[in-house]
Design an enzyme around this catalytic site. Structure first.
Site, PDB file in Angstrom:
ATOM      1  N   ASP A  88       0.828  -1.199   0.000  1.00 45.39           N
ATOM      2  CA  ASP A  88       0.000   0.000   0.000  1.00 45.39           C
ATOM      3  C   ASP A  88       0.868   1.256   0.000  1.00 45.39           C
ATOM      4  O   ASP A  88       1.947   1.298   0.603  1.00 45.39           O
ATOM      5  CB  ASP A  88      -0.898  -0.016   1.237  1.00 45.39           C
ATOM      6  CG  ASP A  88      -1.841   1.165   1.295  1.00 45.39           C
ATOM      7  OD1 ASP A  88      -2.628   1.329   0.362  1.00 45.39           O
ATOM      8  OD2 ASP A  88      -1.774   1.928   2.282  1.00 45.39           O
ATOM      9  N   GLU A  90       1.205  -0.497  -5.218  1.00 43.72           N
ATOM     10  CA  GLU A  90       0.155   0.493  -5.422  1.00 43.72           C
ATOM     11  C   GLU A  90       0.852   1.848  -5.382  1.00 43.72           C
ATOM     12  O   GLU A  90       1.089   2.417  -4.326  1.00 43.72           O
ATOM     13  CB  GLU A  90      -0.914   0.381  -4.336  1.00 43.72           C
ATOM     14  CG  GLU A  90      -2.135   1.273  -4.572  1.00 43.72           C
ATOM     15  CD  GLU A  90      -2.147   2.520  -3.706  1.00 43.72           C
ATOM     16  OE1 GLU A  90      -2.644   3.558  -4.192  1.00 43.72           O
ATOM     17  OE2 GLU A  90      -1.647   2.481  -2.567  1.00 43.72           O
TER      18      GLU A  90
END
Length: 611
Positions: free
Chosen positions: A315, A358
């Site tokens: 993330d 990401e």
């Protein structure tokens, strides 16, 4: 390797197996079987072990010169609750959860749990062997279903056993084992190859979706025990479904039972407030400290080693690349070093496990190997493709004539990295509207364009990812406290849309031109559409052996269109058409063999195959 060497490796950033050293482990010492507890707390004035087996009174721990505290205890039962009672240099006394606990008490309680994690019997040997041969799935089909375990489906028959008022109102969260019972048949029916689980590391607040964690080695107890999660993944593998896990290496919560100022000092974070706090009210990991690199590297190794996950999705990578995630700011050298160091280790140790970034930045070489100056990821989310495509589809068709670049630009940079095309949870929350509701137009036009969007996504080079509910054409934004709108399947237009998605997914898995040369620029070309309106697009994909070509032809305008495909040996035949009546279209399709003249209804498209 002796204990001193293991601890030295941890403190110098060289350890990826620190979970064997720290935490609570079965041990045999002084001629007795028991449990040894070990924690790193260099700034603490004193550390005691407390638990339900001590009556929550403190048992004194011994301090080593390197700041590691230990205690050996006999007769500690499995499932025992414990914490570390920390006395700071200033004399404050704080009870802390174990940073290396394998299991945690169900929120809102915060104790760690003694848990023997070493004796699950795996039955996924065939999958693991095949995974080793199917290297990173670069040339294999991959369609990912992103999933929040607590809100995919709920149990309404046993609401009285729910742990929160929200669950009693909206249904009890499924356990890992219950999720396996329901999810695996659904994934097979829908045609997905992988699921991606939003973070399962222990976290105190449901509304963080797992992205603000406290337990980096602890599978959240919301859905059961660690063996339950192992069984879910094991059964997925036996059904030939891969499992990707979201991980959060950027930050952690400030709750004072967790890592924040763990021993009164700044063990995991920076002492400099400007380099410590985030816009989300969380605390950044300080990767200038070698033991913090060891901590997170060991966490990643743990999930791969103990839970057999097939991939990790990192993330907020841009926040690790640039200071505060600002591409105009200086590069975040410690964060970049952490990524290169950790990814190099994981690539060498687990070469068949996918590492996915990401990353919203334009940083170069995200998917290049660290030894060649890259960050070491295997895939990167193509957020540019997502933003441009959704922006294009929000425009009135009359305004799309001047915006062709929004659909075509992705292929100008596509081969710079190795991309996944995401329509993730981030796009269906916080007032952004759901995917179908982002489309321009009335109710019927929204469905026509959403079918067209997914056709484009399927045919575009790159693996694909969809958040749960996208396949139902949800109009209600995702709510982590409520299950998906499964009642939508009683409405013909939603049922037809889901049937369309199932067919499209299976085409993506079956047609080799759509996957075996995805990252080869020689296998893709835009097709000329002379005489067509500016809202018509066409491109072709070729298989590795050159024996199959897939053409994607799309009309994003309000008028019918006809496109002439280039001459090829043999005939084209239509694989799927978004305007097919079985998918709630008007019925303008291309039946039988197609000589090269393709007709398209307004706001429609089709895939055609030759070979």
């Amino acid at each position: 390797m002796n204990l001193d060497t293991q601890i030295r490796q941890y403190l110098t950033g060289q350890s990826a197996k620190a979970y064997h050293v720290f935490g609570a482990h079965s041990a045999h010492k002084f001629g007795q079987d028991g449990t040894e507890f070990r924690v790193y707390a260099p700034y603490a004035a004193n550390m005691q072990l407390i638990g339900d087996f001590t009556g929550w009174e403190g048992w004194q721990m011994d301090r080593r010169d390197d700041g590691v505290w230990t205690i050996f205890c006999k007769d500690i039962p499995q499932g025992a609750l414990y914490k570390y009672r920390t006395t700071t240099q200033e004399g404050r006394v704080i009870d802390r959860a174990d940073p290396f606990a394998f299991y945690s008490e169900l929120r809102p309680s915060t104790a760690s749990v003694v848990y023997d994690i070493d004796h699950y019997h795996w039955n996924d040997g065939a999958w693991m062997a095949e995974r080793g041969r199917d290297y990173k799935r670069y040339n294999s089909p991959m369609s990912i279903y992103e999933l929040h375990a607590g809100s995919w489906q709920r149990d309404f028959e046993n609401k009285e056993t729910a742990s929160t008022p929200e669950e009693r109102e909206n249904g009890r969260m499924l356990t890992y084992r219950e999720l396996a019972d329901r999810l695996i048949p659904y994934i097979k029916e829908q045609g997905f190859s992988h699921i991606e689980l939003m973070p399962l590391t222990e976290h105190p607040f449901d509304g963080s979706w797992g992205y603000q964690a406290t337990g980096y080695f602890s599978a959240t107890s919301r859905y059961g025990d660690p063996y339950g999660l192992m069984e879910l993944i094991d059964r997925c593998h036996q059904a030939h479904i891969g499992v990707i896990l979201d991980v959060v290496p950027l930050h952690f919560v400030t709750d004072f039972f967790g890592l924040h100022q763990f021993d009164g000092g700044f063990v995991y974070e920076s002492a400099n407030e400007a380099e410590r706090c985030t816009e989300w009210g969380t605390v950044l990991f300080d990767y200038t400290k070698p033991h913090v690199i060891s901590f997170m590297k060991s966490s990643f190794d743990f999930w791969i080693n103990y839970y057999h996950v097939d991939g990790l999705r990192y993330d907020a990578v841009s926040q690790l690349i640039f200071q505060h995630g600002d591409p105009n700011a200086a590069e975040n050298d410690p964060g970049i070093w952490f990524l290169k160091n950790t990814n190099y280790y994981l690539q060498q140790t687990y070469p068949d496990v996918m590492l996915i970034a990401e990353d919203s930045s334009n940083y170069i070489k995200v998917t290049a190997a660290p030894q060649y100056g890259g960050l070491g990821f295997d895939y990167k989310w193509d957020l540019g493709w997502m933003n441009d495509t959704l922006e294009y589809l929000s425009l009135h068709p009359n305004d799309r004539n001047y915006s062709r670049h929004l659909l075509m630009f992705s292929m100008a940079y596509f081969y710079n990295d190795i991309f996944i095309l995401p329509l993730s949870h981030d796009e269906v929350v916080h007032g952004k509207h759901t995917i179908v509701d982002k489309m321009w137009g009335n109710y019927e036009q929204k469905f026509s364009q959403t079918r067209l969007l997914y056709l484009y996504m399927c045919a575009h080079p790159g693996k694909v990812l969809n958040f749960m509910g996208n396949e139902l054409a949800e109009f209600r934004e995702w709510d982590e406290n409520k299950e998906l709108g499964w009642n939508l399947m009683t409405y013909p237009v939603h049922d037809a849309f889901n049937r369309y998605c199932r067919r499209l997914h299976k085409i993506g898995l079956e047609q080799r031109a759509l996957y075996d040369t995805e990252y080869d620029p020689r296998a893709f070309r835009w097709l000329d559409t002379p005489g067509s309106q500016q809202t018509v697009f066409a491109f072709a994909r070729r298989s590795a052996d050159g024996q199959q070509t897939i053409a994607c032809v799309m009309n994003f305008g309000l008028n019918p269109a006809q496109v002439n495909l280039p001459a090829v040996t043999g005939q084209w035949h239509e694989l799927i058409n978004t305007d097919d009546q079985q998918y709630s279209g008007s019925g303008i399709v291309n039946e039988g063999n197609v000589s090269g003249h393709v007709k398209l209804a307004p706001l429609s498209g089709c895939l055609l195959c030759n070979g």
